[in-house]
Design a protein around this motif. Sequence first.
Motif, PDB file in Angstrom:
ATOM      1  N   PHE A   1      73.752  51.929  30.353  1.00  0.00           N
ATOM      2  CA  PHE A   1      72.419  52.434  30.665  1.00  0.00           C
ATOM      3  C   PHE A   1      72.110  53.769  29.991  1.00  0.00           C
ATOM      4  O   PHE A   1      71.325  54.560  30.506  1.00  0.00           O
ATOM      5  CB  PHE A   1      72.255  52.552  32.183  1.00  0.00           C
ATOM      6  CG  PHE A   1      72.207  51.227  32.878  1.00  0.00           C
ATOM      7  CD1 PHE A   1      71.115  50.389  32.739  1.00  0.00           C
ATOM      8  CD2 PHE A   1      73.273  50.804  33.648  1.00  0.00           C
ATOM      9  CE1 PHE A   1      71.073  49.157  33.368  1.00  0.00           C
ATOM     10  CE2 PHE A   1      73.236  49.569  34.287  1.00  0.00           C
ATOM     11  CZ  PHE A   1      72.137  48.742  34.146  1.00  0.00           C
ATOM     12  N   LYS A   2      72.708  53.998  28.827  1.00  0.00           N
ATOM     13  CA  LYS A   2      72.361  55.192  28.067  1.00  0.00           C
ATOM     14  C   LYS A   2      70.875  55.163  27.717  1.00  0.00           C
ATOM     15  O   LYS A   2      70.347  54.137  27.304  1.00  0.00           O
ATOM     16  CB  LYS A   2      73.175  55.262  26.777  1.00  0.00           C
ATOM     17  CG  LYS A   2      74.557  55.871  26.959  1.00  0.00           C
ATOM     18  CD  LYS A   2      75.263  56.000  25.618  1.00  0.00           C
ATOM     19  CE  LYS A   2      76.616  56.675  25.766  1.00  0.00           C
ATOM     20  NZ  LYS A   2      77.340  56.723  24.477  1.00  0.00           N
ATOM     21  N   ASN A   3      70.207  56.294  27.884  1.00  0.00           N
ATOM     22  CA  ASN A   3      68.792  56.424  27.518  1.00  0.00           C
ATOM     23  C   ASN A   3      67.901  55.406  28.230  1.00  0.00           C
ATOM     24  O   ASN A   3      66.927  54.913  27.671  1.00  0.00           O
ATOM     25  CB  ASN A   3      68.616  56.276  25.990  1.00  0.00           C
ATOM     26  CG  ASN A   3      69.478  57.246  25.217  1.00  0.00           C
ATOM     27  OD1 ASN A   3      69.528  58.421  25.549  1.00  0.00           O
ATOM     28  ND2 ASN A   3      70.160  56.753  24.202  1.00  0.00           N
ATOM     29  N   MET A   4      68.248  55.103  29.475  1.00  0.00           N
ATOM     30  CA  MET A   4      67.436  54.124  30.197  1.00  0.00           C
ATOM     31  C   MET A   4      66.097  54.738  30.599  1.00  0.00           C
ATOM     32  O   MET A   4      65.975  55.952  30.778  1.00  0.00           O
ATOM     33  CB  MET A   4      68.171  53.628  31.429  1.00  0.00           C
ATOM     34  CG  MET A   4      68.411  54.664  32.508  1.00  0.00           C
ATOM     35  SD  MET A   4      69.319  53.945  33.909  1.00  0.00           S
ATOM     36  CE  MET A   4      69.626  55.419  34.895  1.00  0.00           C
ATOM     37  N   PRO A   5      65.057  53.893  30.742  1.00  0.00           N
ATOM     38  CA  PRO A   5      63.754  54.412  31.180  1.00  0.00           C
ATOM     39  C   PRO A   5      63.846  55.032  32.567  1.00  0.00           C
ATOM     40  O   PRO A   5      64.671  54.625  33.385  1.00  0.00           O
ATOM     41  CB  PRO A   5      62.871  53.153  31.222  1.00  0.00           C
ATOM     42  CG  PRO A   5      63.572  52.142  30.390  1.00  0.00           C
ATOM     43  CD  PRO A   5      65.030  52.454  30.493  1.00  0.00           C
ATOM     44  N   LYS A   6      62.993  55.999  32.819  1.00  0.00           N
ATOM     45  CA  LYS A   6      62.979  56.660  34.128  1.00  0.00           C
ATOM     46  C   LYS A   6      62.698  55.655  35.245  1.00  0.00           C
ATOM     47  O   LYS A   6      63.191  55.790  36.362  1.00  0.00           O
ATOM     48  CB  LYS A   6      61.935  57.777  34.138  1.00  0.00           C
ATOM     49  CG  LYS A   6      61.895  58.568  35.443  1.00  0.00           C
ATOM     50  CD  LYS A   6      60.987  59.763  35.347  1.00  0.00           C
ATOM     51  CE  LYS A   6      60.836  60.482  36.684  1.00  0.00           C
ATOM     52  NZ  LYS A   6      62.098  60.801  37.335  1.00  0.00           N
ATOM     53  N   SER A   7      61.932  54.610  34.921  1.00  0.00           N
ATOM     54  CA  SER A   7      61.622  53.608  35.942  1.00  0.00           C
ATOM     55  C   SER A   7      62.896  52.946  36.464  1.00  0.00           C
ATOM     56  O   SER A   7      62.999  52.628  37.645  1.00  0.00           O
ATOM     57  CB  SER A   7      60.668  52.551  35.386  1.00  0.00           C
ATOM     58  OG  SER A   7      61.239  51.865  34.288  1.00  0.00           O
TER      59      SER A   7
END
Length: 455
Positions: free
Chosen positions: A131-137
């Motif tokens: 989940f690197k750089n996953m969206p804030k959502s």
Amino acid sequence: MKRLALGLVSVITSITLLAGCSTGSNSGSVTESSSNDGNMKEVVISVRENTWGARKDNFIEAEKRLNEELKSKNVQIKIDWWPGVGDDELILQAQAKKVADVFINSSVDIGWQLNAGLIRDVDWVGTSDVFKNMPKSYDNIMKYQNHYYGVIQDMDASPVFISRKALEGLGWTAAQIDELKARVDAGSFTFGELVDLADAAVKQKLVKVGFGVEDTRFEGWNYTFGNFNYNAEQNKMVLSPNTQKVYEFWYDALQRGVVTEGIADIDTDKAAELFIKGQLFAEFARTEFYQVMRKQLGMDDDLAGYEKWFKENAIWIPVPSVQQGGKPVSYSNPAMIYVGANVDDEKMPYVQRLIEHVLDADLQINHTLKSGKLPVTAAAQEDPRFQKMSFYKDHAYLIDFTKTRPAQMDYAVYMKSFTLGIDAILTKGRTASQAYELFKKDVQQNVPADSLIVE
């Protein structure tokens, strides 16, 4: 499609009985066993079966990949498959000290599962390479009360599917139709304009039904009217006057014939049938509606043929804002992978790696192809099979602003009150203000005061 179990509310009253319960066999610590190669550490992970899409297939493949990874460490993973059960049965089995190490449920179920002692935190999600750089959502979906409690397994958004043929019948040119999504994104096409188009399409007999919706709670309509019914910081439901704006839409849409009294009876399968026949102007659904229509058309094995049909008969847009210049909205109810409360810290790394392999990019796309859901990571979206499917590829950006149903314990009770108001408009001839008063009274009677903010 998973629906929130409103009937679960009565069961949750017995949740306190679960405090301190322990799992059944094959849970908790790792075990040692012998093998032909000497002492082999065997780690048994109990997984509740879920065969929808490629979920079980992906766990089976993840088990193989993890065992290959652990060969050099003389460790072997073995999945112990437990039957899949509903929410009520989860609680009853937990009372009998049967809690699986891993199971899949809705994102909205975090709160009651945590209170029931069914799940533990999975804070490793915050540092996982998956989940690197996953969206804030995603962060908002997987977190509850400042900890990660679920691992997002698949995702969708809530595009509006609109009949291209109906727009053509209203005199729209191909260029006007094709630029509509960009206008919604820019805030220059509003929700009210969409209602007007549906009204015109019905009155000109271009379609039989104006709007279809997957269920009458549809959060997308709440969000577009600024009716955000949950305060995450305080973990409370919000009783807001903005709810009356949503009821005013329902009342107006019913009076104009955009929605019908029987709209609640048009489920996703029925809506797909109507849309295919050209009888429905717009369907407010989620990503999987695209796949439902493909299946009904018998084109599961004909992507090119289906995409041709889709481009000739449909367009999609995000749910528009009610305000000029406003941002579109989207909502989802994604599936989460949960870890049982009695998986200890010794066993957790093996459980973690199993789950991470379930989310290998190619396995996510295998699930997308079978389920019609979006993959959850950027790596999976780069898969050539995903890139070939223009609908999925083009609307994946909605994930960045997609909201989800809150995991708050009293959400189900609150939404039951909300739908009472809608039902009063649709079937009892009530006005928007009357529906709001009914809703407000029911919420204040049934949602505990310490779980409610009244604006």
